[in-house]
Design an enzyme around this catalytic site. Structure first.
Site, PDB file in Angstrom:
ATOM      1  N   SER A   1      -8.684  28.240 -26.886  1.00 25.29           N
ATOM      2  CA  SER A   1      -9.720  27.831 -27.758  1.00 25.29           C
ATOM      3  C   SER A   1      -9.459  27.787 -29.050  1.00 25.29           C
ATOM      4  O   SER A   1      -8.505  28.755 -29.467  1.00 25.29           O
ATOM      5  CB  SER A   1     -11.048  28.527 -27.385  1.00 25.29           C
TER       6      SER A   1
ATOM      7  N   ASP B   1     -11.333  32.070 -17.034  1.00 27.10           N
ATOM      8  CA  ASP B   1     -11.379  33.298 -18.069  1.00 27.10           C
ATOM      9  C   ASP B   1     -11.261  34.560 -17.147  1.00 27.10           C
ATOM     10  O   ASP B   1     -11.407  34.356 -16.018  1.00 27.10           O
ATOM     11  CB  ASP B   1     -12.731  33.283 -18.703  1.00 27.10           C
TER      12      ASP B   1
ATOM     13  N   TRP C   1      -7.090  32.310 -31.508  1.00 24.19           N
ATOM     14  CA  TRP C   1      -6.179  32.619 -32.696  1.00 24.19           C
ATOM     15  C   TRP C   1      -6.468  33.845 -32.993  1.00 24.19           C
ATOM     16  O   TRP C   1      -5.703  34.572 -33.793  1.00 24.19           O
ATOM     17  CB  TRP C   1      -5.999  31.437 -33.616  1.00 24.19           C
TER      18      TRP C   1
ATOM     19  N   LEU D   1      -4.420  12.271  -9.962  1.00 24.54           N
ATOM     20  CA  LEU D   1      -5.326  13.318 -10.545  1.00 24.54           C
ATOM     21  C   LEU D   1      -5.032  13.087 -12.150  1.00 24.54           C
ATOM     22  O   LEU D   1      -3.969  12.978 -12.478  1.00 24.54           O
ATOM     23  CB  LEU D   1      -4.846  14.556 -10.023  1.00 24.54           C
TER      24      LEU D   1
ATOM     25  N   HIS E   1      -2.025  37.134 -17.909  1.00 28.47           N
ATOM     26  CA  HIS E   1      -1.772  35.496 -18.555  1.00 28.47           C
ATOM     27  C   HIS E   1      -0.810  34.967 -17.652  1.00 28.47           C
ATOM     28  O   HIS E   1      -1.104  33.561 -17.279  1.00 28.47           O
ATOM     29  CB  HIS E   1      -1.432  35.648 -19.896  1.00 28.47           C
TER      30      HIS E   1
END
Ligand code: IPE
Ligand code: IPE
Ligand code: MG
Length: 252
Positions: A64, A19, A68, A130, A36
């Site tokens: 998430s 975040d 939207w 990974l 972003h």
């Protein structure tokens, strides 16, 4: 390059709520899109450092079910950026022998993005260095709702008896079924909340809140977080010998 002291007890499964992209952009006088973009670019550095520090499972919250609700141009930009990032990073993921899976409701994304997700999963499915899980249009409530519906269908069709429903059955219907529970969740950006990430899986996860924005979360900051995690005593509700003298004092 910073050289790290070996971590005694790295988390096997690290979850990150990435975040603070927009505030990072604002703080640097950039447009939000640049935040972003910087955030997407930053994923590679932290994924590589995590693997180098001993993390086996890395789960990243990228978009998430509530994201939207943002302005249309931001959502469109984010979707485009997801596509671009998948194209740009696939080669590196293969190089690093990383197995990728996406969790979340994919049908809401354009088919071109869904195709890229499928391609990325297919081309990395045989790796095991990974295990990278990327949550896209994911919500913990979505996952539990979906699992509940599928369990109800299994009962209705006679595959499952209600008495057989226990915690492991519920876990096996979640999108995270192939993953162990996260040991540590790091949230960058300064807020101290889950924002609908892995609700079921976080039952006994440790939390670390980093007071910096995601694109500014350095590999040194990651190392500090993992070292701090290594000193925590996890009790899972049980009783363990104290390794240090209790330091909390009574409040007034
Ligand atoms: C995180 O950055 C990225 C997504 C949620 C997609 P934000 O855009 O939420 O950045 P802040 O938290 O508003 O600074
Ligand atoms: C959490 O960040 C979701 C992701 C990082 C993808 P948000 O910015 O959406 O969370 P809130 O709105 O601050 O709770
Ligand atoms: Mg945010």
């Amino acid at each position: 390059m910073t050289s790290y002291t070996e971590l005694a007890n790295p988390p096997s499964h690290l979850a990150i709520i990435m975040d603070g992209n927009s505030r990072w952009a604002e703080a640097h006088g950039f447009q939000r899109d640049e935040g972003h973009r910087a955030g997407a670019k930053h994923v590679r550095r932290i994924a590589e450092a995590s693997a180098d520090l001993g993390v086996r499972y890395l789960s990243l919250f990228a978009f998430s079910t509530e994201n939207w609700d943002r302005p249309r141009d931001e959502v469109e930009f984010l979707i485009e950026l997801i596509g671009e990032t998948l194209d740009n990073e696939l080669h590196e993921l293969i190089e690093r022998e990383t197995k990728v899976q996406f969790i979340g409701e994919r049908s809401r994304f354009p088919t071109a993005i869904q195709d890229k997700m499928r391609k990325c999963e297919a081309q990395t499915s045989h790796f095991d260095k990974l295990f990278l899980t990327i949550a896209l249009n994911y919500g913990g409530r979505w996952d539990l709702t979906n699992a509940t519906r599928e369990i109800a269908q299994a009962v209705q069709q006679g595959y499952l008896h209600p008495n057989e429903i226990d915690e492991s059955v519920i876990g096996s219907y979640l999108a995270t079924r192939s993953l162990p529970a996260p040991d540590l969740c790091i949230r960058t950006g300064g807020d101290r909340r889950i924002s609908n990430f892995l609700l079921w899986d976080f039952a006994y996860t440790e939390f670390y809140f980093a007071d910096c924005f995601w694109p500014g979360f350095t590999t040194d900051a990651l190392h500090i977080a993992l070292r701090e995690y290594g000193q925590r005593q996890r009790r899972f509700g049980g009783r363990r010998e104290l390794t240090r003298k209790p330091s909390l004092v009574e409040s007034n």
